[in-house]
Design a protein around this motif. Structure first.
Motif, mmCIF file in Angstrom:
data_model
loop_
_atom_site.group_PDB
_atom_site.id
_atom_site.type_symbol
_atom_site.label_atom_id
_atom_site.label_comp_id
_atom_site.label_asym_id
_atom_site.label_seq_id
_atom_site.Cartn_x
_atom_site.Cartn_y
_atom_site.Cartn_z
ATOM 1 N N THR A 2 70.121 113.012 126.399
ATOM 2 C CA THR A 2 71.346 113.651 125.927
ATOM 3 C C THR A 2 72.473 112.640 126.039
ATOM 4 O O THR A 2 72.427 111.721 126.855
ATOM 5 N N VAL A 3 73.491 112.794 125.246
ATOM 6 C CA VAL A 3 74.574 111.818 125.235
ATOM 7 C C VAL A 3 75.553 112.100 126.370
ATOM 8 O O VAL A 3 75.793 113.252 126.741
ATOM 9 N N SER A 4 76.129 111.032 126.910
ATOM 10 C CA SER A 4 77.119 111.156 127.965
ATOM 11 C C SER A 4 78.433 111.687 127.388
ATOM 12 O O SER A 4 78.634 111.714 126.166
ATOM 13 N N ILE A 52 75.526 121.690 108.768
ATOM 14 C CA ILE A 52 75.682 121.997 110.180
ATOM 15 C C ILE A 52 77.106 122.458 110.431
ATOM 16 O O ILE A 52 78.054 121.837 109.946
ATOM 17 N N THR A 53 77.268 123.523 111.194
ATOM 18 C CA THR A 53 78.602 124.006 111.498
ATOM 19 C C THR A 53 79.149 123.292 112.725
ATOM 20 O O THR A 53 78.400 122.727 113.531
ATOM 21 N N ILE A 54 80.457 123.326 112.874
ATOM 22 C CA ILE A 54 81.110 122.652 113.984
ATOM 23 C C ILE A 54 80.670 123.247 115.329
ATOM 24 O O ILE A 54 80.737 122.585 116.371
ATOM 25 N N GLU A 55 80.189 124.488 115.322
ATOM 26 C CA GLU A 55 79.693 125.111 116.545
ATOM 27 C C GLU A 55 78.461 124.393 117.083
ATOM 28 O O GLU A 55 78.132 124.500 118.276
ATOM 29 N N ASP A 56 77.778 123.647 116.229
ATOM 30 C CA ASP A 56 76.571 122.913 116.637
ATOM 31 C C ASP A 56 76.872 121.462 116.999
ATOM 32 O O ASP A 56 75.957 120.639 117.073
ATOM 33 N N LEU A 57 78.131 121.139 117.219
ATOM 34 C CA LEU A 57 78.557 119.755 117.420
ATOM 35 C C LEU A 57 77.797 119.053 118.548
ATOM 36 O O LEU A 57 77.241 117.975 118.358
ATOM 37 N N LYS A 58 77.768 119.637 119.724
ATOM 38 C CA LYS A 58 77.102 118.990 120.870
ATOM 39 C C LYS A 58 75.598 118.916 120.657
ATOM 40 O O LYS A 58 74.965 117.894 120.948
ATOM 41 N N ALA A 63 70.885 115.613 119.280
ATOM 42 C CA ALA A 63 69.744 115.434 118.376
ATOM 43 C C ALA A 63 69.718 114.037 117.768
ATOM 44 O O ALA A 63 68.647 113.517 117.434
ATOM 45 N N LEU A 64 70.879 113.416 117.625
ATOM 46 C CA LEU A 64 70.934 112.082 117.028
ATOM 47 C C LEU A 64 70.224 111.038 117.878
ATOM 48 O O LEU A 64 69.822 109.986 117.361
ATOM 49 N N VAL A 65 70.047 111.296 119.166
ATOM 50 C CA VAL A 65 69.370 110.331 120.041
ATOM 51 C C VAL A 65 67.999 110.840 120.485
ATOM 52 O O VAL A 65 67.367 110.266 121.369
ATOM 53 N N ASN A 66 67.529 111.929 119.872
ATOM 54 C CA ASN A 66 66.238 112.503 120.243
ATOM 55 C C ASN A 66 65.550 113.019 118.986
ATOM 56 O O ASN A 66 65.895 114.080 118.465
ATOM 57 N N THR A 67 64.593 112.261 118.487
ATOM 58 C CA THR A 67 63.931 112.606 117.232
ATOM 59 C C THR A 67 63.248 113.967 117.303
ATOM 60 O O THR A 67 63.266 114.742 116.346
ATOM 61 N N GLU A 68 62.646 114.269 118.450
ATOM 62 C CA GLU A 68 61.952 115.552 118.605
ATOM 63 C C GLU A 68 62.931 116.713 118.456
ATOM 64 O O GLU A 68 62.644 117.694 117.768
ATOM 65 N N VAL A 69 64.092 116.609 119.092
ATOM 66 C CA VAL A 69 65.103 117.661 118.984
ATOM 67 C C VAL A 69 65.630 117.742 117.551
ATOM 68 O O VAL A 69 65.817 118.829 117.000
#
Length: 225
Positions: A2-4, A52-58, A63-69
């Protein structure tokens, strides 16, 4: 992964359209820490096209750093080229222990290439921001190698960067011809270093292990060893 908190703030600047306040960009996709990556894989525009809605921001940032997610939450029908990119990234991790960052000449989400050309002609501000996001991502992670895959991505890349290339020797050649030519030039980064530019066919031809990409894979191995 997950991103810091600090990295999330940077990603947020890359993915949110300042005018609409909505998510409009995909700056990169990677399975791991992009700061440890030596290799960028470059396409034309982001795929798959996500709404993607802004509610899904985090969630999106993680997901950008985890291909599976990314695949679990944002999977849609994807092209053979995109699947080939994922296979290439997997091969690089397994065979060369390299984490590949997948990104695009323009990071703005667009339905198709036709939309790209329309926004370019209009000199749309969101289109310009999409170009800037790629530049910022490239200079943030400073890879050693940038692989431009496919004819369309190569065309768009040259439109933006041909005049900046050092020792460029690819003029007049197709992406397929350049695949066996090794480094075709170097692109200066803002930190004073230069990234090596490789060009290859669309990753739609890579398959599972890239059997027909033997010479290209050998060039990569030599550059990264």
């Amino acid at each position: 992964m997950t991103v810091s908190t600090g990295f999330f703030k940077k990603i947020q600047q890359w993915i949110v359209d300042e005018n609409s306040g909505e998510i409009a960009y995909q700056p990169f996709q990677v399975n791991g820490n992009p700061y440890k990556s030596n290799v960028f894989l470059l396409g034309a525009i982001p795929e798959p096209y996500l709404q993607i809605t802004i509610e899904d921001l985090k969630l999106y940032a993680d997901a950008l750093v985890n291909t599976e997610v990314f695949q679990e939450f944002f999977h849609e029908n994807t092209s053979r080229e995109y699947k080939g990119c994922l296979n290439f990234m997997s091969w690089m991790k397994g065979q060369l222990q390299e984490t590949v960052v997948y990104t695009n000449v323009n990071c703005l989400y667009m339905e198709n290439i036709k939309k790209y050309n329309e926004l370019k002609k209009q000199k749309d501000s969101s289109f310009t921001k999409g170009l800037e996001v790629f530049q910022e991502v490239l200079n943030e992670f400073t890879p050693k190698v940038l692989i431009v895959q496919g004819t369309t991505a190569w065309k768009y890349f040259l439109e933006e960067y041909e005049d900046q290339l050092i020792d460029y020797n690819g003029k007049g050649y197709s992406a397929q011809q350049l695949e066996t030519n090794g480094v075709v030039g170097k692109l200066p980064l803002t930190n004073g270093e230069n990234v090596n530019i490789l060009v290859c066919r669309s990753m739609s031809y890579f398959g599972k292990t890239g059997t027909s990409f033997g010479d290209f894979k050998q060039t990569l191995d030599e550059l990264l060893s």
